[in-house]
Design an enzyme around this catalytic site. Structure first.
Site, PDB file in Angstrom:
ATOM      1  N   PRO A  79       0.620  -1.025   0.314  1.00 34.76           N
ATOM      2  CA  PRO A  79       0.411  -0.288  -0.048  1.00 34.76           C
ATOM      3  C   PRO A  79       0.722   1.133   0.087  1.00 34.76           C
ATOM      4  O   PRO A  79       2.167   0.853   0.249  1.00 34.76           O
ATOM      5  CB  PRO A  79      -0.721  -0.069   1.098  1.00 34.76           C
ATOM      6  CG  PRO A  79       0.045  -1.016   2.116  1.00 34.76           C
ATOM      7  CD  PRO A  79       0.670  -1.763   1.279  1.00 34.76           C
ATOM      8  N   GLU A  80       0.261   2.448  -0.150  1.00 33.70           N
ATOM      9  CA  GLU A  80       0.962   3.906  -0.706  1.00 33.70           C
ATOM     10  C   GLU A  80       0.138   4.678   0.051  1.00 33.70           C
ATOM     11  O   GLU A  80      -0.432   4.032   1.404  1.00 33.70           O
ATOM     12  CB  GLU A  80       1.192   4.262  -2.058  1.00 33.70           C
ATOM     13  CG  GLU A  80       2.187   2.541  -3.077  1.00 33.70           C
ATOM     14  CD  GLU A  80       1.959   3.250  -4.241  1.00 33.70           C
ATOM     15  OE1 GLU A  80       1.665   4.029  -4.782  1.00 33.70           O
ATOM     16  OE2 GLU A  80       2.167   2.518  -4.743  1.00 33.70           O
TER      17      GLU A  80
ATOM     18  N   LYS B 187       3.975   7.758   3.870  1.00 38.16           N
ATOM     19  CA  LYS B 187       3.434   6.688   4.110  1.00 38.16           C
ATOM     20  C   LYS B 187       3.647   5.144   5.805  1.00 38.16           C
ATOM     21  O   LYS B 187       4.010   4.313   5.718  1.00 38.16           O
ATOM     22  CB  LYS B 187       4.021   5.212   3.464  1.00 38.16           C
ATOM     23  CG  LYS B 187       4.621   5.487   1.939  1.00 38.16           C
ATOM     24  CD  LYS B 187       5.134   4.464   1.166  1.00 38.16           C
ATOM     25  CE  LYS B 187       4.748   4.625  -0.583  1.00 38.16           C
ATOM     26  NZ  LYS B 187       5.852   4.107  -1.403  1.00 38.16           N
TER      27      LYS B 187
END
Length: 439
Positions: free
Chosen positions: A2-3, A54
């Site tokens: 995921p970002e 992040k």
């Protein structure tokens, strides 16, 4: 994955699930995970989350009741604690009942109710990490989504850094300047601006700096629809680093459902990443960049294109091995009767060769009886080690003797020389009936 957008959606998920809930007890860690323990234990506390690029921070705040001040609580945390999470490649939060606790729930927070529910950090690949009493990582820059002005200033004021000597596709993954940008976001941003991925980053960004220095303001243009008085900002690389992630955030949970492994809405939104017809190459770090057209002058030597990631891959090894076994058994079934036929042919050939050998032997006897001259080569081959003085044994079997007589008769009729035939008669009788030596 995921970002930045996914981590922000994760923080929104935690705040929504934990709103109005009180948690209790110690924070539990799975035995298999190598991350450190979280030394937090409290009878009652609440959880809130926030994201930055992040990273996600869960703030555990003790919940004070009226009775807490009157009694002493041993081994309990009385101060808030921040736990910083980095998701790695597969981390995310889940909120389930205690009975439905996921297999890969590596950090668990239990509610103060019956039956209990659990907020857990699930990470199948165990690349994610957490840090108790942690803060935002100092090496990470401002968030591209929620600290846009600081992010823009941080990039344009540090263009002399060696990080911008690299291709633009690799510079976009540097969290010191592009905190929140990941693999699929860099592909979408460069595709919309039609920037080749392997162009020097400084070359791309210096033009943005000159524009701002010359005009001291963001360039404005008229709307493409021709509406007078409507001004829009001309998108550049840094502005798209801000707006494109926010588009993913607007998709909400429909865009990113890691618990169900469903990304159909996010996939439909993508214009370049893993889209049919686009090119792909591995950069100098081994990460795949998707693009269209010319890749640029800084392509790594020997760079190979990668396969489509969104396609559902079947268990090819299982099906292939199954097919291989099937064809192997079929080939065996086909070969077995062929081998039987070959054996039959071999037996027939051996039988015929024996018959031929017997007839030759008989002819040899008739030749010896008739005293016809024979070649030395044929004589050595047929007779072998047997001496010429000792004749073969005959007369023990009457049937064989009769057969030999018939052969001799046929042979005698074909012989033109009467003298050889008359001389062969007494020798035939003596060899056939009495078994004596030939005279």
């Amino acid at each position: 994955m995921p970002e930045g957008p996914e981590l922000h959606l994760a923080s929104l998920f935690v705040n929504r699930m934990c709103e109005g809930l009180v948690f209790t007890g110690a924070v539990e860690k799975s035995e298999v995970n190598k991350n450190p323990e979280v030394p937090f234990c409290c009878d009652a506390y609440i959880i809130k989350a926030q994201s930055r690029g992040k990273e996600v921070i869960l703030t555990l705040t003790p919940f004070k009741n009226d009775g807490d001040s009157k009694r002493k609580v041993g081994k309990q945390t009385q101060h808030p604690m921040d736990v910083v999470f980095r998701f790695g490649m597969s981390g995310f939060f889940r909120f389930t009942s205690e009975d439905d606790l996921p297999k890969h729930a590596h950090l668990r927070f239990y509610t103060n109710e019956r039956p209990r529910r659990v907020l857990s950090f699930e990470d199948t690949r165990r690349f994610g990490s957490w840090q108790a009493n942690g803060t935002w990582q100092k090496d990470r820059g401002p968030c591209v989504m929620f600290e846009y002005e600081s992010f823009r200033e941080n990039v344009l004021s540090n263009l002399s850094d060696k990080a911008f000597d690299k291709p633009i596709c690799e510079a976009l993954l540097n969290q010191k300047y592009f905190n929140g940008i990941g693999n699929y976001l860099r592909a979408e941003i460069l595709f919309r601006l039609q920037i080749p991925p392997f162009v020097k980053a400084r070359t791309v960004l210096e033009g943005i700096e000159l524009k701002n220095e010359d005009k001291k303001e963001i360039k404005k243009t008229t709307d493409t629809a021709g509406k007078k008085g409507v001004k829009v900002e001309t998108p550049d690389l840094l502005s798209l680093c801000h707006t494109v992630p926010l588009e993913v955030v607007k998709l909400g949970e429909n865009g990113y459902k890691p618990a169900k492994a469903e990304y159909s809405v996010l996939q439909a939104w993508m214009q370049c990443y893993c889209v049919d017809g686009m090119n792909s190459l591995s950069d100098h770090n081994g990460r795949t960049i998707w693009f269209k057209g010319d890749p640029g002058p800084m392509v790594p030597k020997g760079a190979k294109s990668r396969k489509h990631k969104w396609k559902i891959q079947k268990d090819h090894d299982y099906t292939d091995s199954k097919k291989a076994k099937k064809t192997h058994t079929e080939s065996i079934a086909i070969e077995k009767p062929a081998k039987k036929k070959d054996n039959i042919k071999v037996k027939k050939e051996s039988a015929t060769s024996k018959a031929q050998g017997g007839s030759k032997k008989q002819k040899k006897d008739t030749k010896r009886v008739s005293k016809e001259p024979a070649d030395e080569n044929t004589k050595s081959k047929k007779q072998g080690k047997r001496s010429s003085k000792v004749p073969p044994r005959t007369g023990t079997n009457k049937i064989k003797g009769q057969h030999v007589e018939e052969v001799i008769k046929t042979k005698r009729n074909s012989v033109t020389c009467k003298e050889s035939a008359t001389k062969a008669k007494p020798q035939r009788r003596s060899s056939g009936t009495r078994g004596g030596r030939s005279r």
